[in-house]
Design a protein around this motif. Structure first.
Motif, PDB file in Angstrom:
ATOM      1  N   VAL A  21      -7.917   6.939  -0.156  1.00  0.00           N
ATOM      2  CA  VAL A  21      -7.418   5.620  -0.546  1.00  0.00           C
ATOM      3  C   VAL A  21      -6.672   4.976   0.625  1.00  0.00           C
ATOM      4  CG1 VAL A  21      -5.812   4.395  -2.056  1.00  0.00           C
ATOM      5  CG2 VAL A  21      -7.305   6.169  -3.000  1.00  0.00           C
ATOM      6  N   THR A  22      -5.835   5.770   1.291  1.00  0.00           N
ATOM      7  CA  THR A  22      -5.099   5.248   2.445  1.00  0.00           C
ATOM      8  C   THR A  22      -6.049   4.772   3.532  1.00  0.00           C
ATOM      9  OG1 THR A  22      -3.248   6.762   2.021  1.00  0.00           O
ATOM     10  CG2 THR A  22      -3.384   5.794   4.219  1.00  0.00           C
ATOM     11  N   MET A  50       0.832  -1.204   0.000  1.00  0.00           N
ATOM     12  CA  MET A  50       0.000   0.000   0.000  1.00  0.00           C
ATOM     13  C   MET A  50       0.867   1.255   0.000  1.00  0.00           C
ATOM     14  SD  MET A  50      -2.699   1.337   2.906  1.00  0.00           S
ATOM     15  CE  MET A  50      -1.355   1.853   4.007  1.00  0.00           C
ATOM     16  N   ILE A  65      -7.139  -3.702   5.600  1.00  0.00           N
ATOM     17  CA  ILE A  65      -6.024  -4.475   6.168  1.00  0.00           C
ATOM     18  C   ILE A  65      -6.226  -4.674   7.667  1.00  0.00           C
ATOM     19  CG2 ILE A  65      -3.533  -4.490   6.596  1.00  0.00           C
ATOM     20  CD1 ILE A  65      -3.245  -2.909   3.956  1.00  0.00           C
ATOM     21  N   LEU A 101      -7.913   1.438   2.350  1.00  0.00           N
ATOM     22  CA  LEU A 101      -7.013   0.282   2.325  1.00  0.00           C
ATOM     23  C   LEU A 101      -6.552  -0.094   3.730  1.00  0.00           C
ATOM     24  CD1 LEU A 101      -4.796   1.062  -0.807  1.00  0.00           C
ATOM     25  CD2 LEU A 101      -6.697  -0.543  -0.624  1.00  0.00           C
TER      26      LEU A 101
END
Length: 208
Positions: A68-69, A45, A76, A72
């Motif tokens: 996006v961070t 990532m 996770i 994701l």
């Protein structure tokens, strides 16, 4: 300042993705290797977010990076949390079976150490190649403390799992699951940190 060399950078991305693929394949051999795959999703990532400006404009990358961070990191985090709970439950089963040694030996005493070591050796080579390719792409990556720390942790966890597989074979199932628990717990913490620290960027991009 010189631009990032694309060929070594692409090679770096390919190597870390290959490492994760090998870890996923090795999960059927050892829980520690499977846990490495979850942690290394954070590495993938991070690298892909760095690569984003090479694919889209800096403006687009800047506006979308926070969201996006966050997404994701949350995915996770959920994967790591589920795997962590499963690993803890399995550890309790192993400890309970120690009270009846034949059951423990039959279920957990024949850990495939050689197969696991083979996976780990290849995975470590991929990660070392990944780190060297990143430096070859641009030395400024060494100035990115977050990237350096997470890559160093990935290498350290891989070495740790290798050491845990050096215990007497009959106990490796236990050391393997303990290693997996440590890796997954750290992954949860790191993923949570990524999600939290992405919030200011989301706020800035959305104007909230």
């Amino acid at each position: 300042m010189a631009e990032t060399r694309k060929v070594p950078f692409v090679a770096a991305v390919a190597l870390i993705v290959l490492a994760v693929v090998l870890e996923l394949a090795g999960a059927c051999v050892g829980n520690g290797i499977g846990a490495l795959a979850v942690f290394d999703l954070l590495v993938v990532m991070t690298v892909l977010l760095i690569a984003a400006p090479m694919v889209v404009t800096n403006a687009v990358a800047g506006r979308t990076q926070g969201m996006v961070t966050f997404v994701l990191a949350c995915v996770i985090l959920v994967l790591a949390a589920i795997a962590l709970l499963a690993a803890i439950a399995l550890l309790f089963v192993m400890i309970s079976s120690l009270f009846f040694p034949p059951a423990y030996f039959f279920a957990f005493g024949l850990f495939p150490v050689k197969s696991a070591a083979g996976f780990l050796g290849t995975i470590m080579l991929c990660k070392i190649g990944f780190a060297l390719a990143l430096i070859a792409a641009h030395q400024r990556f060494l100035e990115n403390l977050g990237l350096v720390v997470i890559v160093a942790m990935s290498l350290a966890f891989t070495a740790m799992v290798s050491v845990l597989y050096g215990f007497p074979a009959i106990f490796v199932s236990i050391t393997d699951i303990v290693g997996a628990i440590v890796i997954l717990a750290v992954t949860c913490f790191r993923a949570f940190g990524f999600a939290v620290f992405s919030l200011p960027a989301i706020k800035k991009a959305t104007g909230l």
